[in-house]
Scaffold this motif. Sequence first.
Motif, short mmCIF file in Angstrom:
data_model
loop_
_atom_site.label_atom_id
_atom_site.label_comp_id
_atom_site.label_asym_id
_atom_site.label_seq_id
_atom_site.Cartn_x
_atom_site.Cartn_y
_atom_site.Cartn_z
N ALA A 311 0.82 -1.21 0.00
CA ALA A 311 0.00 0.00 0.00
C ALA A 311 0.85 1.26 0.00
O ALA A 311 0.45 2.29 -0.57
CB ALA A 311 -0.93 0.00 1.21
N PHE A 312 2.03 1.21 0.63
CA PHE A 312 2.88 2.39 0.73
C PHE A 312 4.03 2.38 -0.27
O PHE A 312 4.85 3.31 -0.27
CB PHE A 312 3.42 2.53 2.16
CG PHE A 312 2.40 3.05 3.13
CD1 PHE A 312 2.25 4.41 3.33
CD2 PHE A 312 1.56 2.19 3.82
CE1 PHE A 312 1.29 4.91 4.21
CE2 PHE A 312 0.60 2.67 4.70
CZ PHE A 312 0.46 4.03 4.90
N ALA A 313 4.09 1.37 -1.12
CA ALA A 313 5.22 1.24 -2.04
C ALA A 313 5.31 2.41 -3.01
O ALA A 313 6.41 2.85 -3.38
CB ALA A 313 5.13 -0.08 -2.80
N THR A 314 4.19 2.93 -3.46
CA THR A 314 4.19 4.01 -4.44
C THR A 314 3.63 5.31 -3.88
O THR A 314 3.34 6.24 -4.64
CB THR A 314 3.36 3.59 -5.67
OG1 THR A 314 2.02 3.28 -5.26
CG2 THR A 314 3.98 2.38 -6.35
N LEU A 315 3.48 5.38 -2.58
CA LEU A 315 2.90 6.57 -1.95
C LEU A 315 3.98 7.61 -1.71
O LEU A 315 5.03 7.30 -1.13
CB LEU A 315 2.21 6.17 -0.65
CG LEU A 315 1.38 7.25 0.05
CD1 LEU A 315 0.17 6.61 0.74
CD2 LEU A 315 2.22 7.97 1.10
N ASP A 316 3.73 8.83 -2.13
CA ASP A 316 4.68 9.92 -1.89
C ASP A 316 4.54 10.44 -0.47
O ASP A 316 3.43 10.64 0.03
CB ASP A 316 4.43 11.07 -2.87
CG ASP A 316 4.79 10.71 -4.30
OD1 ASP A 316 5.67 9.86 -4.49
OD2 ASP A 316 4.17 11.27 -5.23
N GLY A 317 5.66 10.62 0.20
CA GLY A 317 5.66 11.25 1.51
C GLY A 317 5.94 10.33 2.67
O GLY A 317 6.28 10.79 3.76
N ALA A 318 5.83 9.02 2.47
CA ALA A 318 6.07 8.08 3.57
C ALA A 318 6.49 6.73 3.00
O ALA A 318 6.09 6.37 1.89
CB ALA A 318 4.84 7.93 4.44
N ARG A 319 7.26 6.00 3.78
CA ARG A 319 7.66 4.65 3.40
C ARG A 319 7.33 3.68 4.53
O ARG A 319 7.27 4.07 5.71
CB ARG A 319 9.14 4.57 3.07
CG ARG A 319 10.06 4.85 4.26
CD ARG A 319 11.54 4.66 3.91
NE ARG A 319 12.42 5.04 5.00
CZ ARG A 319 12.77 4.23 6.00
NH1 ARG A 319 12.30 2.98 6.04
NH2 ARG A 319 13.58 4.65 6.95
N PHE A 320 7.12 2.42 4.17
CA PHE A 320 6.88 1.39 5.16
C PHE A 320 8.20 0.91 5.73
O PHE A 320 9.19 0.75 5.00
CB PHE A 320 6.14 0.22 4.52
CG PHE A 320 5.81 -0.91 5.47
CD1 PHE A 320 4.83 -0.75 6.45
CD2 PHE A 320 6.48 -2.12 5.40
CE1 PHE A 320 4.53 -1.76 7.32
CE2 PHE A 320 6.18 -3.15 6.27
CZ PHE A 320 5.20 -2.97 7.24
N LEU A 321 8.25 0.68 7.05
CA LEU A 321 9.47 0.20 7.71
C LEU A 321 9.52 -1.32 7.58
O LEU A 321 8.81 -2.02 8.30
CB LEU A 321 9.49 0.63 9.17
CG LEU A 321 10.79 0.32 9.92
CD1 LEU A 321 11.93 1.22 9.42
CD2 LEU A 321 10.62 0.51 11.42
N SER A 322 10.36 -1.82 6.70
CA SER A 322 10.46 -3.25 6.43
C SER A 322 11.52 -3.90 7.30
O SER A 322 12.43 -3.24 7.81
CB SER A 322 10.79 -3.49 4.96
OG SER A 322 9.79 -2.97 4.12
#
Length: 402
Positions: A311-322
């Motif tokens: 869901a956050f892979a292509t979202l501008d402004g935030a990244r998922f903590l993997s």
Amino acid sequence: MNKSAAQKVDPGPQSRNLQAVIVAAVRGLLGDAGQPLALHEPEFAGREWDYVKDCLDTGWVSSVGSYVDRIERDIASFTGCKHAIATSNGTSALHICLLLAGVDAGDEVLIPALTFIATANAVSYIRAVPHFVESEAVSLGVDTGKLDAYLQETAQIVNGVCVNRSTGAPIKALVAMHVFGHPSDLDALVDLAQRWKLVLIEDAAESLGSYYHGRHTGNFGRISALSFNGNKIVTTGGGGAVLTNDPELARRAKHLTTTARLPDRWNFLHDEVGYNYRMPNINAALGCAQLERLPAMLQRKRQLATRYQQAFATLDGARFLSEPPGTSSNYWLNAIVLDENLAAYRDDVLGALNDAGYGSRPVWTLMHRLSMYRDCPRMGLDVAEQMEARLINLPSSARLGG
């Protein structure tokens, strides 16, 4: 216009856009929150009722009972540690770890500033001094490279003991905390601890079900601590455990947590100051049922984390903590990291998420910012401070991954 309305400030278009895209991403994944979704809630869908009722029916509800023995065996079996000693909570487990590491009043203990307060409090219980160290941005664990360089400037080995050049105090131990279940760089931590004559303690409170290069966390430190608080993957209501592969440390841990009482048919004989830290049987019963279902809950939590990542892979402004490379995280709490230039909008995003019914929170206030710890020694904490300003935890209950 009333006073509160006059004081209300428009966050601006950039903040409003960030709030909208993040809430939309979470809503697309979790659906509309008809009722507020908790950050992390327990799940009781196994034999919890049966085992707790057995304690009530038999009267075995205190710190002696078959479920206490069983949960210790089950924890040891699951983690691969040779010994597990069940305790009343995770903080008491950490306290015992520090005592077994030989930490005395006045000693210093290296701990990350980016941690839950229990890590620092356990050090204070011994009247030792927390010495705060930097974290790195991948695992959020201790940055061993920066810590090594810092120790070269700050410490020296004197007669086999690491000593703070400025204070003259021994630095006895290094506590590595696995933040949100993501394993720290344990190979580097083990190496650093050996070179600087430090006892490595793993604060594995959040990492039950997490693996570093195929080996469960808690096996790398000389001694480690787990938590089974109500918000953990496996809960006993309140509870924890000490883990170790050293049989003598395990014996001492059990002795200290059982008020240091010596075996006797009826006399109450104690040979040192001990602690009433044993887990009650009724809590252990709950935990035994939870552990039976742990693999399934871990699978669903990883499924949820994968969906967040997508869901956050292509979202501008935030990244998922993997999870860090070479590890398998339990993803106890899922987290996103705002872009550095958007850190000022963290609280705006938190407000929007919680207003929409998605229980979310920031990371803990860094330990050196708290009044009782602000005068403790510390190294530069630039990364920890940046991450504190940008991290947001999202709903992470196992049931959401089903």
